[in-house]
Design a protein around this motif. Structure first.
Motif, PDB file in Angstrom:
ATOM      1  N   ALA A 135       5.142  -1.133   5.810  1.00  0.00           N
ATOM      2  CA  ALA A 135       5.137  -0.106   4.763  1.00  0.00           C
ATOM      3  C   ALA A 135       5.554  -0.681   3.417  1.00  0.00           C
ATOM      4  O   ALA A 135       6.296  -0.060   2.649  1.00  0.00           O
ATOM      5  CB  ALA A 135       6.028   1.069   5.154  1.00  0.00           C
ATOM      6  N   ARG A 136       5.063  -1.880   3.113  1.00  0.00           N
ATOM      7  CA  ARG A 136       5.315  -2.528   1.826  1.00  0.00           C
ATOM      8  C   ARG A 136       3.977  -2.984   1.236  1.00  0.00           C
ATOM      9  O   ARG A 136       3.058  -3.334   1.971  1.00  0.00           O
ATOM     10  CB  ARG A 136       6.233  -3.743   1.976  1.00  0.00           C
ATOM     11  CG  ARG A 136       7.638  -3.426   2.492  1.00  0.00           C
ATOM     12  CD  ARG A 136       8.459  -2.672   1.457  1.00  0.00           C
ATOM     13  NE  ARG A 136       9.826  -2.446   1.909  1.00  0.00           N
ATOM     14  CZ  ARG A 136      10.239  -1.411   2.633  1.00  0.00           C
ATOM     15  NH1 ARG A 136       9.339  -0.498   3.016  1.00  0.00           N
ATOM     16  NH2 ARG A 136      11.507  -1.260   2.973  1.00  0.00           N
ATOM     17  N   GLY A 137       3.886  -2.972  -0.076  1.00  0.00           N
ATOM     18  CA  GLY A 137       2.636  -3.368  -0.708  1.00  0.00           C
ATOM     19  C   GLY A 137       2.845  -3.957  -2.086  1.00  0.00           C
ATOM     20  O   GLY A 137       3.980  -4.092  -2.564  1.00  0.00           O
ATOM     21  N   LEU A 138       1.722  -4.304  -2.724  1.00  0.00           N
ATOM     22  CA  LEU A 138       1.700  -4.840  -4.088  1.00  0.00           C
ATOM     23  C   LEU A 138       0.700  -4.046  -4.904  1.00  0.00           C
ATOM     24  O   LEU A 138      -0.355  -3.660  -4.402  1.00  0.00           O
ATOM     25  CB  LEU A 138       1.235  -6.297  -4.108  1.00  0.00           C
ATOM     26  CG  LEU A 138       2.081  -7.410  -3.520  1.00  0.00           C
ATOM     27  CD1 LEU A 138       1.310  -8.715  -3.650  1.00  0.00           C
ATOM     28  CD2 LEU A 138       3.408  -7.508  -4.215  1.00  0.00           C
ATOM     29  N   LEU A 139       1.011  -3.836  -6.160  1.00  0.00           N
ATOM     30  CA  LEU A 139       0.066  -3.186  -7.067  1.00  0.00           C
ATOM     31  C   LEU A 139       0.214  -3.810  -8.448  1.00  0.00           C
ATOM     32  O   LEU A 139       1.325  -3.920  -8.968  1.00  0.00           O
ATOM     33  CB  LEU A 139       0.328  -1.682  -7.138  1.00  0.00           C
ATOM     34  CG  LEU A 139      -0.449  -0.904  -8.214  1.00  0.00           C
ATOM     35  CD1 LEU A 139      -1.943  -0.983  -7.977  1.00  0.00           C
ATOM     36  CD2 LEU A 139       0.010   0.548  -8.260  1.00  0.00           C
ATOM     37  N   GLN A 140      -0.903  -4.229  -9.005  1.00  0.00           N
ATOM     38  CA  GLN A 140      -0.925  -4.746 -10.371  1.00  0.00           C
ATOM     39  C   GLN A 140      -2.011  -4.000 -11.124  1.00  0.00           C
ATOM     40  O   GLN A 140      -3.180  -4.067 -10.761  1.00  0.00           O
ATOM     41  CB  GLN A 140      -1.205  -6.255 -10.366  1.00  0.00           C
ATOM     42  CG  GLN A 140      -1.281  -6.869 -11.755  1.00  0.00           C
ATOM     43  CD  GLN A 140      -1.519  -8.366 -11.677  1.00  0.00           C
ATOM     44  OE1 GLN A 140      -0.775  -9.098 -11.037  1.00  0.00           O
ATOM     45  NE2 GLN A 140      -2.590  -8.821 -12.329  1.00  0.00           N
ATOM     46  N   THR A 141      -1.645  -3.262 -12.144  1.00  0.00           N
ATOM     47  CA  THR A 141      -2.607  -2.449 -12.883  1.00  0.00           C
ATOM     48  C   THR A 141      -3.347  -3.304 -13.893  1.00  0.00           C
ATOM     49  O   THR A 141      -2.998  -4.458 -14.145  1.00  0.00           O
ATOM     50  CB  THR A 141      -1.908  -1.289 -13.610  1.00  0.00           C
ATOM     51  OG1 THR A 141      -1.091  -1.836 -14.672  1.00  0.00           O
ATOM     52  CG2 THR A 141      -1.025  -0.493 -12.664  1.00  0.00           C
TER      53      THR A 141
ATOM     54  N   LEU B 215       2.475   3.445  -0.767  1.00  0.00           N
ATOM     55  CA  LEU B 215       2.043   4.837  -0.838  1.00  0.00           C
ATOM     56  C   LEU B 215       0.857   4.992  -1.793  1.00  0.00           C
ATOM     57  O   LEU B 215      -0.095   5.729  -1.512  1.00  0.00           O
ATOM     58  CB  LEU B 215       3.209   5.717  -1.287  1.00  0.00           C
ATOM     59  CG  LEU B 215       4.330   5.902  -0.267  1.00  0.00           C
ATOM     60  CD1 LEU B 215       5.525   6.613  -0.902  1.00  0.00           C
ATOM     61  CD2 LEU B 215       3.836   6.684   0.950  1.00  0.00           C
ATOM     62  N   ILE B 216       0.903   4.283  -2.930  1.00  0.00           N
ATOM     63  CA  ILE B 216      -0.225   4.319  -3.870  1.00  0.00           C
ATOM     64  C   ILE B 216      -1.461   3.710  -3.222  1.00  0.00           C
ATOM     65  O   ILE B 216      -2.585   4.220  -3.377  1.00  0.00           O
ATOM     66  CB  ILE B 216       0.139   3.576  -5.174  1.00  0.00           C
ATOM     67  CG1 ILE B 216       1.277   4.307  -5.891  1.00  0.00           C
ATOM     68  CG2 ILE B 216      -1.079   3.456  -6.087  1.00  0.00           C
ATOM     69  CD1 ILE B 216       1.861   3.547  -7.060  1.00  0.00           C
ATOM     70  N   TRP B 217      -1.277   2.596  -2.494  1.00  0.00           N
ATOM     71  CA  TRP B 217      -2.371   1.920  -1.791  1.00  0.00           C
ATOM     72  C   TRP B 217      -3.066   2.878  -0.827  1.00  0.00           C
ATOM     73  O   TRP B 217      -4.302   2.995  -0.811  1.00  0.00           O
ATOM     74  CB  TRP B 217      -1.797   0.713  -1.044  1.00  0.00           C
ATOM     75  CG  TRP B 217      -2.759  -0.088  -0.230  1.00  0.00           C
ATOM     76  CD1 TRP B 217      -3.533  -1.124  -0.649  1.00  0.00           C
ATOM     77  CD2 TRP B 217      -3.033   0.067   1.179  1.00  0.00           C
ATOM     78  NE1 TRP B 217      -4.280  -1.628   0.398  1.00  0.00           N
ATOM     79  CE2 TRP B 217      -3.991  -0.914   1.531  1.00  0.00           C
ATOM     80  CE3 TRP B 217      -2.567   0.929   2.168  1.00  0.00           C
ATOM     81  CZ2 TRP B 217      -4.480  -1.047   2.825  1.00  0.00           C
ATOM     82  CZ3 TRP B 217      -3.060   0.801   3.451  1.00  0.00           C
ATOM     83  CH2 TRP B 217      -4.003  -0.185   3.765  1.00  0.00           C
ATOM     84  N   ARG B 218      -2.269   3.586  -0.031  1.00  0.00           N
ATOM     85  CA  ARG B 218      -2.857   4.535   0.922  1.00  0.00           C
ATOM     86  C   ARG B 218      -3.556   5.690   0.212  1.00  0.00           C
ATOM     87  O   ARG B 218      -4.670   6.082   0.574  1.00  0.00           O
ATOM     88  CB  ARG B 218      -1.780   5.058   1.870  1.00  0.00           C
ATOM     89  CG  ARG B 218      -1.392   4.052   2.940  1.00  0.00           C
ATOM     90  CD  ARG B 218      -0.783   4.704   4.145  1.00  0.00           C
ATOM     91  NE  ARG B 218      -0.891   3.851   5.326  1.00  0.00           N
ATOM     92  CZ  ARG B 218      -0.460   4.195   6.539  1.00  0.00           C
ATOM     93  NH1 ARG B 218       0.104   5.384   6.722  1.00  0.00           N
ATOM     94  NH2 ARG B 218      -0.614   3.388   7.570  1.00  0.00           N
ATOM     95  N   GLY B 219      -2.901   6.232  -0.790  1.00  0.00           N
ATOM     96  CA  GLY B 219      -3.497   7.354  -1.520  1.00  0.00           C
ATOM     97  C   GLY B 219      -4.795   6.976  -2.209  1.00  0.00           C
ATOM     98  O   GLY B 219      -5.767   7.752  -2.210  1.00  0.00           O
TER      99      GLY B 219
END
Length: 496
Positions: free
Chosen positions: A441-447, A460-464
């Protein structure tokens, strides 16, 4: 697929030609391979009662005549190789399962022509193997739902063999060593999903095998997830280290074949002797025993783009214009000559202009009396042939080979064709960000503005985001439903 839904039924008769009868939402294949989601949640059928105007022909595109506006196709309904990761239409490369099964010969399908007014080439890419010995025959890939079925079956097969009382500890260690080649988002996400499966479900079902399970990621680059910022790449490596996933950067895979390492002249288990393990050879570590090797090293051009579109073509006079040549007689001479699709010299991708239109090129005739004549090229633009997705590249600059870019291209082209304003608009990619799941339940996000989010919030953003990006409402409902069911009851580990 997205473009076919976007085109107006009042203006166009849309015909989709594809060897498979469904669209695959590839970002969720990694979860499908380990049972986090079921196979159907990544599929969208091309035939759909909501879009009766979209016709479908299950066939391979075999040739194109741009002058006559005809696509030559070969039906593929009975071809078991209609989906695959390495472009193997006639079954030249057989995996281990197929080698053990007696199957009928793959016959060549019937050929016929399909006429067009406008043609969009979006055949995608296959897995790049770099001609590494044994990879096509023995590796597992992540390009289609058929690949995920094989991976899930193989994981459970390895555990069942390891659970046998006759299996030695040495063989257990090699059977439960899972290798992933490629440190991009696909390879890292699959490793994370596999680690979740092992620790959340399989270690509870096979407690005696807990000490033998191991996952290793191999990559030739000095770091993984190179498209992310340095800090996010480092965070990913630290997260994998906490999860006991080995990452071996700057490692070069040289060979993959069946068998156990260093067993020449030694007695081995009967099960091992039947070819239940693989031997992965790297330049740095030599031979390593693995139960499965998943290959995720990038893309190579589809054979249709490589071979068929690599041929010389008659100039399509009714739908193309020669550019960059002012001399009338020379222009007329060129229009009666042979032309080739313009491609990128490094990747082989089709070069398109800012309107996603395919371009042609031809060498200009040599000037007389010159000892070292230059090699200029005349350029022509086809107004009714377009290319989108992984098999296309903007001449003004390469864009990321992601589902996000392909989706934006399809939506943009569909809108332009519906409004007849293609000449006044140009395509531009809007980077809304890149994501990767790291397990637990860990992820990365780069906008696109280089904002960074890590941990549970990114997950959570990844899943959504992927629920939102799913095409049909059926899958928008099924995907979170399966996530909830597997969280409550565990993943289904049935082997079929």
């Amino acid at each position: 697929y997205v473009l076919s839904r976007q085109l107006s039924a009042k203006k166009y008769q849309t015909v989709v030609v594809s060897p498979r009868s469904y669209f695959v939402f590839t970002p969720l294949l990694a979860g499908t391979a380990v049972g986090t989601l079921e196979f159907r949640t990544t599929l969208e059928p091309i035939r759909n009662r909501r879009y009766p105007n979209v016709e479908f022909i299950q066939a391979w595109a075999d040739d194109v005549d741009f002058h006559k506006k005809i696509v030559r196709v070969e039906e593929s309904i009975m071809n078991p190789k209609q989906s695959g990761a390495v472009g193997d239409r006639y079954g030249k490369y057989k995996d281990g399962e197929e080698q053990r099964e007696k199957s009928a010969k793959i016959r060549k399908g019937k050929m016929f022509d399909v006429a067009y007014d406008k043609l969009v080439i979006s055949v995608g890419c296959y897995n790049q193997t770099f001609h590494t010995e044994g990879v096509r025959e023995n590796a597992f890939f992540l390009k289609d739902v058929a690949d995920t079925r094989k991976i899930r079956k193989r994981i459970l097969e390895c555990y069942e063999i390891a659970a046998l009382p006759t299996t030695s500890d040495q063989l257990k260690r090699q059977l439960l060593h899972f290798a992933v080649v490629g440190g991009g988002p696909t390879g890292m996400e699959f490793s994370a999903e596999l680690n979740d499966l092992v620790h959340d479900d399989l270690l509870k079902l096979y407690p005696d095998l807990a000490e033998f399970a191991k996952i290793t990621v191999y990559d030739v680059a000095p770091k993984v997830l190179s498209m992310f910022d340095e800090s996010l790449s480092k965070y990913a490596m630290e997260t994998f280290k906490r999860h006991h996933i080995d990452i071996k950067t700057e490692h070069h895979v040289e060979e993959l074949k069946r068998g156990l390492p260093n067993t020449e002249g030694q007695e081995v288990d009967g099960v091992a002797d039947s070819g239940s393990c693989f031997k992965l050879r790297t330049k740095e570590d030599g031979d390593i025993g693995v139960g499965m090797c998943v290959w995720t090293t990038g893309n190579m051009m589809n054979p249709f783009v490589q071979k068929v579109l690599g041929k010389r073509h008659e100039f399509p006079k009714t739908s193309a214009t020669v550019e960059g040549v002012d001399h009338g007689r020379l222009k007329q001479r060129l229009e009666h000559g042979e032309w080739m699709i313009k491609k990128d010299s490094r990747t082989g991708a089709i070069l398109v202009d800012d309107h996603l239109r395919v371009q042609l090129h031809a060498p200009l005739p040599e000037s007389k009396g010159s000892e070292n004549p230059p090699e200029p090229q005349a350029k022509a633009l086809m107004t009714d042939v377009f290319a989108i997705g992984d098999n296309a590249m903007l001449e003004s600059g390469a864009l990321p080979a992601t589902a996000q870019n392909a989706n934006q291209q399809a939506l943009w082209l569909g809108k332009r064709l519906n409004r007849d304003d293609l000449e006044t608009k140009t395509y531009s990619f809007k980077n809304v960000g890149i994501m990767a799941y790291l397990g637990g339940a860990r992820g990365l996000l780069q906008t696109g503005h280089h904002h960074r989010i890590t941990g549970r919030s990114a997950w959570l953003i990844w899943r959504g985001a992927y629920v939102t990006m799913s095409v049909s409402w059926r899958n928008k409902i099924l995907i979170p439903t399966y996530w909830a069911l597997n969280w409550a009851f565990g993943r289904d580990i049935s082997r079929f």
